[in-house]
Design an enzyme around this catalytic site. Structure first.
Site, PDB file in Angstrom:
ATOM      1  N   TYR A 120     -33.289   6.189   2.681  1.00 48.94           N
ATOM      2  CA  TYR A 120     -32.927   7.388   1.929  1.00 48.94           C
ATOM      3  C   TYR A 120     -33.435   8.672   2.570  1.00 48.94           C
ATOM      4  CZ  TYR A 120     -31.033   4.677  -1.915  1.00 48.94           C
ATOM      5  OH  TYR A 120     -30.246   3.858  -2.674  1.00 48.94           O
ATOM      6  N   LYS A 171     -37.431  -7.959   4.096  1.00 47.92           N
ATOM      7  CA  LYS A 171     -36.576  -8.747   4.987  1.00 47.92           C
ATOM      8  C   LYS A 171     -37.327  -8.840   6.315  1.00 47.92           C
ATOM      9  CE  LYS A 171     -32.586 -10.666   6.200  1.00 47.92           C
ATOM     10  NZ  LYS A 171     -32.101 -11.953   5.668  1.00 47.92           N
ATOM     11  N   ASP A 204     -32.598 -11.459   0.378  1.00 46.20           N
ATOM     12  CA  ASP A 204     -31.407 -12.281   0.104  1.00 46.20           C
ATOM     13  C   ASP A 204     -31.752 -13.422  -0.854  1.00 46.20           C
ATOM     14  OD1 ASP A 204     -32.933 -13.202   2.259  1.00 46.20           O
ATOM     15  OD2 ASP A 204     -31.225 -13.766   3.508  1.00 46.20           O
ATOM     16  N   ASP A 228     -32.772  -0.346  -4.789  1.00 42.10           N
ATOM     17  CA  ASP A 228     -31.538   0.172  -5.378  1.00 42.10           C
ATOM     18  C   ASP A 228     -30.593  -0.981  -5.702  1.00 42.10           C
ATOM     19  OD1 ASP A 228     -29.424   2.006  -6.093  1.00 42.10           O
ATOM     20  OD2 ASP A 228     -28.527   1.545  -4.153  1.00 42.10           O
ATOM     21  N   ASP A 232     -29.499  -2.958  -9.681  1.00 47.42           N
ATOM     22  CA  ASP A 232     -28.186  -3.125 -10.323  1.00 47.42           C
ATOM     23  C   ASP A 232     -28.017  -4.601 -10.692  1.00 47.42           C
ATOM     24  OD1 ASP A 232     -27.401  -0.422 -10.087  1.00 47.42           O
ATOM     25  OD2 ASP A 232     -25.378  -0.954  -9.426  1.00 47.42           O
TER      26      ASP A 232
HETATM   27  C1  IPM Z   1     -29.749   4.950  -8.358  1.00 46.74           C
HETATM   28  C2  IPM Z   1     -28.535   5.537  -7.699  1.00 46.74           C
HETATM   29  C3  IPM Z   1     -28.958   6.532  -6.628  1.00 46.74           C
HETATM   30  C4  IPM Z   1     -29.731   5.745  -5.587  1.00 46.74           C
HETATM   31  C5  IPM Z   1     -27.830   7.332  -5.956  1.00 46.74           C
HETATM   32  C6  IPM Z   1     -26.935   8.001  -6.951  1.00 46.74           C
HETATM   33  C7  IPM Z   1     -28.402   8.345  -5.008  1.00 46.74           C
HETATM   34  O1  IPM Z   1     -27.713   4.552  -7.186  1.00 46.74           O
HETATM   35  O2  IPM Z   1     -30.550   5.717  -8.914  1.00 46.74           O
HETATM   36  O3  IPM Z   1     -29.916   3.724  -8.337  1.00 46.74           O
HETATM   37  O4  IPM Z   1     -29.133   5.148  -4.689  1.00 46.74           O
HETATM   38  O5  IPM Z   1     -30.957   5.762  -5.660  1.00 46.74           O
HETATM   39 MN    MN Z   2     -28.363   2.530  -7.698  1.00 48.86          MN
END
Ligand code: IPM
Ligand code: MN
Ligand code: NAD
Length: 328
Positions: A120, A171, A204, A228, A232
């Site tokens: 990032y 990793k 992984d 990140d 999710d």
């Molecule tokens: C998150 C989002 C952000 C990230 C993006 C929107 C920059 O996906 O907060 O998880 O990748 O950190």
């Molecule tokens: Mn995200």
């Protein structure tokens, strides 16, 4: 004492879910004063504003920031994400991204994501852009200072929890430089925490365990990009992305921390009243807890634990409100 909160609804479903979060904090008895900031894709399309330094300075004057989501079709990818959200994370030194997950059976585990470095950091560039000989590089920045402070935060968190277990996810079998730094820092810091049991998974394999056996995890610490992606997945296995909350923390409190759902602006469902507000509401609860308003935070968490995820934004919001008012 009244907490002053800057609210950045942002784009898509962002303003829909932050509006609910603000209402519910008030219903839960939180002592807050909010100021709305019109920032995000629509503002950018209107007058070119993303996050100028003057607004950032203004944000520094608040106790915390509540953000919905940013990013919108019609604006180049990353322009708002990088220019607003990442700028806030970097400039306010929000070096921890804490993302807790509760499985349907109640088991809770947390990801501590490094939030200011890695891929990032924006290291890289183009050579001969647009030609057949084009080169694009995208580096990953890992400083001993940045990695160590993140790992120490994760050890402290693990120590405060009953299971006292911390897993490093990386990793190391391929990322021979950054992975080596992370695992050496992890091992060295672990010597200061003999009461915390440690483990390691490649990222992984961690994906398999997230889906098949998430109970093995208590606290996980990982780099920015792995964190990140994994979070999710964490949201998806722990009741859906509509419930996943997060805190971008400046643990040293030299600047306000920022609280936001894990999810994005969901343009596919924006404006339809379909967004699940729970993730934003639970992010607001994390914010209240960080600000020392433990009682309203606990009320909100309890109400969200039993609220159904169906019926759309308004119905879910009404159910949470009924829950928090029932316990006051
Ligand atoms: C998150 C989002 C952000 C990230 C993006 C929107 C920059 O996906 O907060 O998880 O990748 O950190
Ligand atoms: Mn995200
Ligand atoms: P997304 O998280 O916005 O959506 C992914 C899927 O999850 C979509 O199908 C969406 O409808 C669903 N979803 C997300 N939140 C939901 C909720 N509360 N209730 C019900 N369903 C929900 O991810 P994306 O589509 O990859 O990204 C859209 C935009 O958001 C992009 O511009 C991206 O950069 C941005 N984004 C911003 C943030 C942030 O501001 N923190 C986080 C992630 C993505």
């Amino acid at each position: 004492m009244t907490s002053r909160i800057a609210v950045i609804g942002g784009d898509g479903i962002g303003p829909e879910v932050t509006a609910v979060a603000v209402d519910i904090m008030k219903s839960a008895g939180a002592d807050i004063e909010t100021v709305d900031f019109d920032l995000g894709g629509s503002r950018y399309l209107r007058d070119g504003t993303v996050l100028p330094d003057e607004i950032l300075t203004e944000l520094r004057g608040f106790d915390a920031i509540l953000l919905g989501a940013v990013g919108t079709p019609g604006v180049p990818p990353g322009l708002i994400e990088r220019g607003l959200l990442l700028k806030a994370r970097f400039e306010l030194d929000l070096y921890i991204n804490l993302r807790p997950f509760t499985l349907p059976d109640g088991h809770e585990f947390m990801v501590v994501r490094e939030n200011t470095e890695g891929a990032y950091a924006g290291e890289g560039g183009f050579l001969r852009k647009g030609t057949p000989q084009e080169v694009a590089t995208q580096g990953s920045v890992n400083t001993r200072h940045g990695v160590e402070r993140c790992i120490r935060f994760a050890f402290d968190l693990a120590r405060s929890r009953p299971a006292r277990h911390l897993t490093l996810v990386h990793k190391t079998n391929v990322l021979n430089f950054s992975g080596d730094l992370w695992s050496r820092a992890f091992d060295e810091v672990s010597a200061d925490y003999p009461d915390v049991e440690t483990g390691y998974n490649h990222v992984d394999a961690a994906c398999i365990h997230f889906v098949q056996d998430p109970h093995r995890y208590d606290v996980i610490v990982t780099d920015n990009l792995f964190g990140d992606i994994l979070t999710d997945l964490g949201g998806a296995v722990a009741g859906g992305i509509g419930r996943a909350a997060s805190a971008n923390l400046n643990p040293d409190r030299t600047a306000p921390s920022l609280f936001e759902p894990v999810h994005g602006s969901a343009p596919d469902i924006a404006g339809q009243g379909l967004a699940n507000p729970v993730a934003a509401v639970l992010s607001a609860a994390m914010m209240l807890e960080f600000l020392g308003q433990d009682e309203p935070a606990r009320r909100i968490e309890e109400a969200c634990a039993t609220v159904p995820d169906e019926g759309g934004t308004a119905a879910i919001a009404a159910a949470i409100t009924a829950g928090v008012e029932g316990t006051r």
